[in-house]
Design an enzyme around this catalytic site. Structure first.
Site, PDB file in Angstrom:
ATOM      1  N   PRO A   1       3.344   4.724 -17.328  1.00  0.00           N
ATOM      2  CA  PRO A   1       4.087   4.886 -18.580  1.00  0.00           C
ATOM      3  C   PRO A   1       5.430   5.598 -18.450  1.00  0.00           C
ATOM      4  O   PRO A   1       6.199   5.650 -19.416  1.00  0.00           O
ATOM      5  CB  PRO A   1       3.131   5.704 -19.456  1.00  0.00           C
ATOM      6  CG  PRO A   1       2.209   6.383 -18.510  1.00  0.00           C
ATOM      7  CD  PRO A   1       2.105   5.502 -17.311  1.00  0.00           C
TER       8      PRO A   1
ATOM      9  N   TYR B   1      12.291  14.509 -19.684  1.00  0.00           N
ATOM     10  CA  TYR B   1      11.453  14.157 -18.526  1.00  0.00           C
ATOM     11  C   TYR B   1      11.669  15.255 -17.492  1.00  0.00           C
ATOM     12  O   TYR B   1      12.814  15.469 -17.063  1.00  0.00           O
ATOM     13  CB  TYR B   1      11.882  12.816 -17.918  1.00  0.00           C
ATOM     14  CG  TYR B   1      11.516  11.611 -18.757  1.00  0.00           C
ATOM     15  CD1 TYR B   1      12.339  11.169 -19.791  1.00  0.00           C
ATOM     16  CD2 TYR B   1      10.344  10.894 -18.501  1.00  0.00           C
ATOM     17  CE1 TYR B   1      12.005  10.053 -20.547  1.00  0.00           C
ATOM     18  CE2 TYR B   1      10.009   9.776 -19.247  1.00  0.00           C
ATOM     19  CZ  TYR B   1      10.839   9.364 -20.281  1.00  0.00           C
ATOM     20  OH  TYR B   1      10.500   8.255 -21.018  1.00  0.00           O
TER      21      TYR B   1
ATOM     22  N   HIS C   1      17.676   7.236 -30.385  1.00  0.00           N
ATOM     23  CA  HIS C   1      18.125   8.190 -29.370  1.00  0.00           C
ATOM     24  C   HIS C   1      19.204   7.578 -28.470  1.00  0.00           C
ATOM     25  O   HIS C   1      19.010   6.494 -27.925  1.00  0.00           O
ATOM     26  CB  HIS C   1      16.949   8.636 -28.495  1.00  0.00           C
ATOM     27  CG  HIS C   1      16.016   9.575 -29.206  1.00  0.00           C
ATOM     28  ND1 HIS C   1      14.978  10.219 -28.574  1.00  0.00           N
ATOM     29  CD2 HIS C   1      15.982   9.995 -30.500  1.00  0.00           C
ATOM     30  CE1 HIS C   1      14.338  10.987 -29.443  1.00  0.00           C
ATOM     31  NE2 HIS C   1      14.924  10.856 -30.621  1.00  0.00           N
TER      32      HIS C   1
ATOM     33  N   TYR D   1      16.208   1.764 -18.273  1.00  0.00           N
ATOM     34  CA  TYR D   1      15.443   2.414 -19.339  1.00  0.00           C
ATOM     35  C   TYR D   1      15.627   1.691 -20.672  1.00  0.00           C
ATOM     36  O   TYR D   1      14.657   1.460 -21.397  1.00  0.00           O
ATOM     37  CB  TYR D   1      15.855   3.893 -19.469  1.00  0.00           C
ATOM     38  CG  TYR D   1      14.884   4.704 -20.288  1.00  0.00           C
ATOM     39  CD1 TYR D   1      13.860   5.433 -19.677  1.00  0.00           C
ATOM     40  CD2 TYR D   1      14.969   4.750 -21.677  1.00  0.00           C
ATOM     41  CE1 TYR D   1      12.952   6.161 -20.430  1.00  0.00           C
ATOM     42  CE2 TYR D   1      14.066   5.474 -22.439  1.00  0.00           C
ATOM     43  CZ  TYR D   1      13.063   6.186 -21.809  1.00  0.00           C
ATOM     44  OH  TYR D   1      12.171   6.899 -22.557  1.00  0.00           O
TER      45      TYR D   1
HETATM   46  P1  FAD Z   1      -3.433  -3.659 -25.848  1.00  0.00           P
HETATM   47  O1  FAD Z   1      -2.619  -2.740 -26.677  1.00  0.00           O
HETATM   48  O2  FAD Z   1      -4.329  -3.096 -24.828  1.00  0.00           O
HETATM   49  O3  FAD Z   1      -4.202  -4.640 -26.808  1.00  0.00           O
HETATM   50  C1  FAD Z   1      -5.237  -5.492 -26.359  1.00  0.00           C
HETATM   51  C2  FAD Z   1      -6.223  -5.700 -27.488  1.00  0.00           C
HETATM   52  O4  FAD Z   1      -7.228  -6.618 -27.059  1.00  0.00           O
HETATM   53  C3  FAD Z   1      -6.948  -4.426 -27.880  1.00  0.00           C
HETATM   54  O5  FAD Z   1      -6.829  -4.215 -29.268  1.00  0.00           O
HETATM   55  C4  FAD Z   1      -8.389  -4.649 -27.444  1.00  0.00           C
HETATM   56  O6  FAD Z   1      -9.333  -4.010 -28.301  1.00  0.00           O
HETATM   57  C5  FAD Z   1      -8.499  -6.156 -27.501  1.00  0.00           C
HETATM   58  N1  FAD Z   1      -9.539  -6.722 -26.616  1.00  0.00           N
HETATM   59  C6  FAD Z   1      -9.864  -6.313 -25.366  1.00  0.00           C
HETATM   60  N2  FAD Z   1     -10.870  -7.060 -24.886  1.00  0.00           N
HETATM   61  C7  FAD Z   1     -11.166  -7.976 -25.839  1.00  0.00           C
HETATM   62  C8  FAD Z   1     -12.115  -9.027 -25.927  1.00  0.00           C
HETATM   63  N3  FAD Z   1     -12.977  -9.286 -24.909  1.00  0.00           N
HETATM   64  N4  FAD Z   1     -12.164  -9.777 -27.054  1.00  0.00           N
HETATM   65  C9  FAD Z   1     -11.306  -9.535 -28.100  1.00  0.00           C
HETATM   66  N5  FAD Z   1     -10.382  -8.527 -28.058  1.00  0.00           N
HETATM   67  C10 FAD Z   1     -10.323  -7.776 -26.948  1.00  0.00           C
HETATM   68  N6  FAD Z   1       4.599   1.361 -23.343  1.00  0.00           N
HETATM   69  C11 FAD Z   1       5.909   1.419 -23.727  1.00  0.00           C
HETATM   70  O7  FAD Z   1       6.571   0.371 -23.779  1.00  0.00           O
HETATM   71  N7  FAD Z   1       6.506   2.615 -24.052  1.00  0.00           N
HETATM   72  C12 FAD Z   1       5.821   3.782 -24.002  1.00  0.00           C
HETATM   73  O8  FAD Z   1       6.403   4.817 -24.374  1.00  0.00           O
HETATM   74  C13 FAD Z   1       4.454   3.756 -23.561  1.00  0.00           C
HETATM   75  N8  FAD Z   1       3.728   4.889 -23.505  1.00  0.00           N
HETATM   76  C14 FAD Z   1       2.387   4.813 -23.190  1.00  0.00           C
HETATM   77  C15 FAD Z   1       1.675   5.994 -23.152  1.00  0.00           C
HETATM   78  C16 FAD Z   1       0.310   5.968 -22.827  1.00  0.00           C
HETATM   79  C17 FAD Z   1      -0.450   7.262 -22.777  1.00  0.00           C
HETATM   80  C18 FAD Z   1      -0.327   4.717 -22.554  1.00  0.00           C
HETATM   81  C19 FAD Z   1      -1.805   4.666 -22.217  1.00  0.00           C
HETATM   82  C20 FAD Z   1       0.383   3.542 -22.593  1.00  0.00           C
HETATM   83  C21 FAD Z   1       1.746   3.581 -22.904  1.00  0.00           C
HETATM   84  N9  FAD Z   1       2.507   2.407 -22.946  1.00  0.00           N
HETATM   85  C22 FAD Z   1       3.852   2.488 -23.261  1.00  0.00           C
HETATM   86  C23 FAD Z   1       1.893   1.109 -22.676  1.00  0.00           C
HETATM   87  C24 FAD Z   1       1.535   0.331 -23.939  1.00  0.00           C
HETATM   88  O9  FAD Z   1       0.751   1.117 -24.796  1.00  0.00           O
HETATM   89  C25 FAD Z   1       0.793  -0.959 -23.578  1.00  0.00           C
HETATM   90  O10 FAD Z   1       1.524  -1.639 -22.585  1.00  0.00           O
HETATM   91  C26 FAD Z   1       0.583  -1.870 -24.809  1.00  0.00           C
HETATM   92  O11 FAD Z   1      -0.451  -1.379 -25.613  1.00  0.00           O
HETATM   93  C27 FAD Z   1       0.232  -3.311 -24.389  1.00  0.00           C
HETATM   94  O12 FAD Z   1      -0.061  -4.089 -25.517  1.00  0.00           O
HETATM   95  P2  FAD Z   1      -1.063  -5.316 -25.414  1.00  0.00           P
HETATM   96  O13 FAD Z   1      -1.122  -5.911 -26.782  1.00  0.00           O
HETATM   97  O14 FAD Z   1      -0.712  -6.170 -24.267  1.00  0.00           O
HETATM   98  O15 FAD Z   1      -2.468  -4.678 -25.012  1.00  0.00           O
HETATM   99  C1  PHB Z   2       5.447   8.470 -25.792  1.00  0.00           C
HETATM  100  O1  PHB Z   2       6.142   8.924 -26.715  1.00  0.00           O
HETATM  101  O2  PHB Z   2       4.210   8.312 -25.915  1.00  0.00           O
HETATM  102  C2  PHB Z   2       6.095   8.133 -24.515  1.00  0.00           C
HETATM  103  C3  PHB Z   2       7.471   8.218 -24.394  1.00  0.00           C
HETATM  104  C4  PHB Z   2       8.090   7.916 -23.190  1.00  0.00           C
HETATM  105  C5  PHB Z   2       7.320   7.530 -22.119  1.00  0.00           C
HETATM  106  C6  PHB Z   2       5.946   7.429 -22.234  1.00  0.00           C
HETATM  107  C7  PHB Z   2       5.325   7.733 -23.440  1.00  0.00           C
HETATM  108  O3  PHB Z   2       7.927   7.259 -20.936  1.00  0.00           O
END
Ligand code: FAD
Ligand code: PHB
Length: 390
Positions: free
Chosen positions: A292, A200, A72, A382
């Site tokens: 997010p 948005y 995009h 962004y």
């Molecule tokens: P997580 O994905 O949370 O992974 C952590 C892992 O650790 C999990 O698999 C969990 O099961 C495991 N774990 C937890 N506790 C333990 C334990 N005690 N022992 C062993 N394993 C454990 N970010 C963006 O950049 N762009 C977006 O568009 C965006 N949209 C989002 C939309 C929504 C609705 C949400 C909720 C989040 C969004 N995010 C977005 C944020 C993004 O999803 C997270 O920042 C990302 O998942 C972080 O990755 P991580 O690996 O740090 O943590």
């Molecule tokens: C998504 O596609 O899940 C998404 C996209 C943009 C955002 C947050 C979530 O800012």
């Protein structure tokens, strides 16, 4: 068992770190509490900065992304029915990639599963030991058997509710936190997206976001009270509310269908400092959370993993400067993203009983719609151009 780096958590941060270390010839084991199906089924992020795409490419897991992802050049920003396009490509020279976190997790799991025994799912009661000394270790239970993993370093990649950050003594850690007084209700549907780019939308009924996973799958969000339950949001109500909040011409084009996933996510800003405690390093959501709105969480998690992998690689070549500065370098990028995510959330959401704030939002939107400088600032943040940050 012994390894060089024990990685706790098999989300994007942990899996990407594992893959990058593997490519550097550094032995590592990932301990993930959930099953593979559960981790791959979690619908979360969808927007990738160019730097994240580059990291995934370097990690050798970009083949499917190159085939399936959408690219995009900009977004639409709508304010009370009026829409303006932010042309990232014209303003910054680059755009963003739309590719789901679930697909990234699948791609990384696929790559890491090839290394037998290095990716342990359903690891229960993970506990960290002695990371303040030269011989850290991690214990966990699998199928009723307790295992001990001795290591040089522990990487805490276990998200915001994980065990890693919680294992650090309270006096060694400083928490910065700000709650947002509402949540996002998200719906995934097998319907073509309403527009070619993300929308948005600020509206007096609340924020709405039109995103996508592909040309046939849409991801939509509406701002909702944190007290709402999913039962209060049957599909028909969701589509009706979304349609009201986006510009009329978009609403008229909206194709609705049954939801295939629906969830409510709270919004908050959270940073834990520092991100290193002797031989324990935190990465991703374990160290920081952003609302997010700015699509930053996954990108930050990947940036941390990239910085940490490079620092470990340098360490094993005899240079500790990367590890020593890891926390400081990552926190610069983190705070830039925290600031942007907070600002963008404040601009686009509805806050109750704040007519003064509502006028400020309107003035700010006018500024972005008419000033190239203001639009450029939004665009740079962004797409993840953070001069001076790691
Ligand atoms: P997580 O994905 O949370 O992974 C952590 C892992 O650790 C999990 O698999 C969990 O099961 C495991 N774990 C937890 N506790 C333990 C334990 N005690 N022992 C062993 N394993 C454990 N970010 C963006 O950049 N762009 C977006 O568009 C965006 N949209 C989002 C939309 C929504 C609705 C949400 C909720 C989040 C969004 N995010 C977005 C944020 C993004 O999803 C997270 O920042 C990302 O998942 C972080 O990755 P991580 O690996 O740090 O943590
Ligand atoms: C998504 O596609 O899940 C998404 C996209 C943009 C955002 C947050 C979530 O800012």
């Amino acid at each position: 068992m012994r390894t060089q780096v024990a990685i706790i958590g098999g989300g994007p941060a942990g899996l990407l770190l594992s893959q990058l270390l593997h490519l550097e010839g550094i032995d590592n084991v990932v301990l993930e509490r959930r099953s593979r199906a559960y981790v791959e089924g979690r619908i979360r992020a969808g927007v990738l900065e160019p730097g994240t795409v580059e990291l995934l490419t370097r990690a050798g897991v970009a083949e499917r992304m190159r085939r399936e992802a959408l690219y995009h050049d900009g977004i639409h920003l709508a304010f009370d029915g009026r829409s303006t396009r932010i042309d990232f490509k014209a303003l910054t020279g680059t755009g963003v990639t739309v590719y789901g976190q679930t697909s990234i997790t699948e791609d990384l799991n696929e790559a890491r599963t090839a290394a037998i025994g290095k990716l342990v799912f359903e690891a229960e009661d993970v506990a960290l030991h002695d990371f303040n000394g030269p011989h850290p270790s991690v214990t966990y239970r699998r199928d009723g058997v307790t295992h001990e993993l001795a290591c040089d370093f522990i990487a805490g990649c276990d998200g915001s509710h994980g065990v890693s950050r919680a294992s650090v003594p309270e006096r060694a850690i400083r928490i910065f936190e700000r709650e947002v007084p509402f949540g996002w209700l998200g719906v995934l549907s097998e319907t073509p997206p309403v527009a070619d780019e993300l929308i948005y939308a600020h509206h007096e009924r609340g924020f709405a976001l039109c995103s996508m996973r592909s040309k046939t799958r849409s991801r939509y969000y509406v701002q909702c009270p944190l007290t709402d339950s999913l039962e209060a949001w049957p599909d028909a109500r969701f589509w009706d509310e979304l349609k009201r909040r986006i510009p009329k011409e978009d609403g008229a084009r909206l194709i609705t269908g049954p939801s295939v996933e629906k969830s409510i996510a709270p919004l908050r800003s959270f940073v834990a400092e520092p991100m290193q405690f002797e031989r324990l390093f935190l990465a991703g959501d374990a160290a920081h959370i952003v609302p997010p709105t700015g699509a930053k969480g996954l990108n930050l998690a990947c940036a941390d993993a990239g910085a940490l992998a490079a620092a470990f690689a340098a360490h094993y070549r005899g240079d500790d400067s990367g590890l020593d500065t890891y926390s400081e370098r990552c926190l610069k990028r983190v705070w830039r993203a925290v600031r942007f995510s907070w600002w963008y959330t404040a601009l686009t959401h509805r806050f109750d009983d704040d007519p003064f704030g509502a006028r400020l939002q309107q003035a700010e939107f006018e500024m972005i719609a008419t000033s190239r400088a203001a639009a450029t600032t939004l665009a740079e943040n962004y797409v993840g151009i953070f001069p001076g940050a790691a």
